[in-house]
Design a protein around this motif. Structure first.
Motif, PDB file in Angstrom:
ATOM      1  N   ASN A  21       0.833  -1.200   0.000  1.00 33.99           N
ATOM      2  CA  ASN A  21       0.000   0.000   0.000  1.00 33.99           C
ATOM      3  C   ASN A  21       0.866   1.247   0.000  1.00 33.99           C
ATOM      4  O   ASN A  21       0.769   2.094  -0.883  1.00 33.99           O
ATOM      5  N   ALA A  27       1.710   1.522  -4.006  1.00 35.93           N
ATOM      6  CA  ALA A  27       0.707   2.460  -4.507  1.00 35.93           C
ATOM      7  C   ALA A  27       1.304   3.852  -4.688  1.00 35.93           C
ATOM      8  O   ALA A  27       1.069   4.510  -5.707  1.00 35.93           O
ATOM      9  N   GLN A  28       2.082   4.303  -3.719  1.00 36.26           N
ATOM     10  CA  GLN A  28       2.671   5.643  -3.813  1.00 36.26           C
ATOM     11  C   GLN A  28       3.651   5.757  -4.975  1.00 36.26           C
ATOM     12  O   GLN A  28       3.696   6.791  -5.644  1.00 36.26           O
ATOM     13  N   ILE A  72       1.654   6.365  -8.036  1.00 42.62           N
ATOM     14  CA  ILE A  72       1.018   7.689  -8.000  1.00 42.62           C
ATOM     15  C   ILE A  72       2.038   8.761  -8.371  1.00 42.62           C
ATOM     16  O   ILE A  72       1.748   9.663  -9.166  1.00 42.62           O
ATOM     17  N   PHE A  90      -8.360   7.860  -8.182  1.00 41.07           N
ATOM     18  CA  PHE A  90      -8.179   7.170  -6.907  1.00 41.07           C
ATOM     19  C   PHE A  90      -9.485   7.148  -6.115  1.00 41.07           C
ATOM     20  O   PHE A  90      -9.668   6.308  -5.231  1.00 41.07           O
ATOM     21  N   SER A 126     -11.325   3.874  -5.665  1.00 39.74           N
ATOM     22  CA  SER A 126     -10.789   2.814  -4.795  1.00 39.74           C
ATOM     23  C   SER A 126     -11.833   2.173  -3.886  1.00 39.74           C
ATOM     24  O   SER A 126     -11.915   0.946  -3.822  1.00 39.74           O
ATOM     25  N   SER A 139      -1.654   1.704  -9.242  1.00 40.76           N
ATOM     26  CA  SER A 139      -1.582   2.214  -7.871  1.00 40.76           C
ATOM     27  C   SER A 139      -2.815   1.802  -7.071  1.00 40.76           C
ATOM     28  O   SER A 139      -2.711   1.362  -5.926  1.00 40.76           O
ATOM     29  N   MET A 140      -3.973   1.944  -7.685  1.00 41.50           N
ATOM     30  CA  MET A 140      -5.226   1.611  -7.011  1.00 41.50           C
ATOM     31  C   MET A 140      -5.288   0.114  -6.695  1.00 41.50           C
ATOM     32  O   MET A 140      -5.696  -0.279  -5.605  1.00 41.50           O
ATOM     33  N   SER A 190      -2.720  -1.876  -6.220  1.00 37.75           N
ATOM     34  CA  SER A 190      -1.760  -2.113  -5.129  1.00 37.75           C
ATOM     35  C   SER A 190      -2.372  -1.742  -3.785  1.00 37.75           C
ATOM     36  O   SER A 190      -2.251  -2.477  -2.805  1.00 37.75           O
ATOM     37  N   TYR A 191      -3.024  -0.597  -3.749  1.00 33.73           N
ATOM     38  CA  TYR A 191      -3.656  -0.101  -2.526  1.00 33.73           C
ATOM     39  C   TYR A 191      -4.730  -1.067  -2.025  1.00 33.73           C
ATOM     40  O   TYR A 191      -4.737  -1.464  -0.859  1.00 33.73           O
ATOM     41  N   SER A 217      -5.226  -4.261  -2.890  1.00 33.37           N
ATOM     42  CA  SER A 217      -4.645  -5.573  -2.573  1.00 33.37           C
ATOM     43  C   SER A 217      -4.018  -5.562  -1.194  1.00 33.37           C
ATOM     44  O   SER A 217      -4.158  -6.525  -0.425  1.00 33.37           O
ATOM     45  N   SER A 218      -3.344  -4.483  -0.876  1.00 31.60           N
ATOM     46  CA  SER A 218      -2.701  -4.357   0.426  1.00 31.60           C
ATOM     47  C   SER A 218      -3.719  -4.386   1.557  1.00 31.60           C
ATOM     48  O   SER A 218      -3.511  -5.046   2.579  1.00 31.60           O
TER      49      SER A 218
END
Length: 187
Positions: A79, A83-84, A87, A103, A106, A161-162, A164-165, A167-168
């Motif tokens: 995350n 994600a960062q 981004i 985003f 999300s 990124s979204m 990853s976020y 999933s985390s």
């Protein structure tokens, strides 16, 4: 504390949260205007790590290094770092407003993944209505910028990124390590 006296505190926290989330994409776009995105990330995470370790010490909150905690830290890093990273890379291609809008999907995607794929909970009609209103609102805002050139590479980076976020979030929840939020974020 009675519920009527907690209302101003709750409203203040909500207003601060909206301000932070609204200003973050703008801050990212400004920060990568002069410095390479990777340097911005390194500076941001080094500074945040020092502050987080200091706060853990003050709060006397442990930072455990057992197997479950380490797995949870790894899941959380997807995350924060994964994600960062995308981004910051997308900031070279998209406006801050468009980044925030993308985003903004999300929670919708997370709700749908939880419902359709993971079957973690059943969505009630009010949640479906909320998602429909959110999609309609975001579509309305996107329609306004349809004339402008939207870089597809930036959109792809934001979608990565979204993912990853989201999933985390599900991975940390699945691990369910007995960590405080501050320990999880620091780890």
């Amino acid at each position: 504390m009675s519920s009527s006296s907690s209302l101003p505190v709750t409203a203040s926290i909500y207003a601060l949260l909206v301000l932070i989330w609204a200003a973050t994409p703008l801050a990212i776009v400004w920060s990568v205007a002069e410095i390479h995105p990777m340097w911005v990330l390194i500076i941001r995470y080094f500074g945040a790590s020092v502050i987080a370790l200091f706060l853990l010490k003050i709060m006397r909150d442990p930072l455990p290094f057992d197997r479950t905690s380490m797995k949870s830290y790894l899941a959380g890093s997807l995350n924060l770092i994964g994600a960062q990273l995308f981004i910051y890379l997308a900031a070279n291609y998209l406006t801050s407003g468009l980044m925030a809008l993308i985003f903004g999907f999300s929670p919708l995607i997370a709700g749908l993944i939880g419902h359709v794929i993971l079957k973690t909970h059943k969505l009630i009609w009010l949640q479906w209505l909320g998602m429909a209103v959110a999609v309609a609102g975001l579509s309305f805002v996107f329609a306004d910028s349809a004339d402008s050139k939207i870089n597809p590479w930036g959109v792809v980076l934001m979608l990565i990124s979204m993912v990853s976020y989201i999933s985390s979030i599900f991975w940390v929840k699945q691990i369910s390590a007995p960590l405080s939020p501050m320990s999880q974020a620091t780890g």
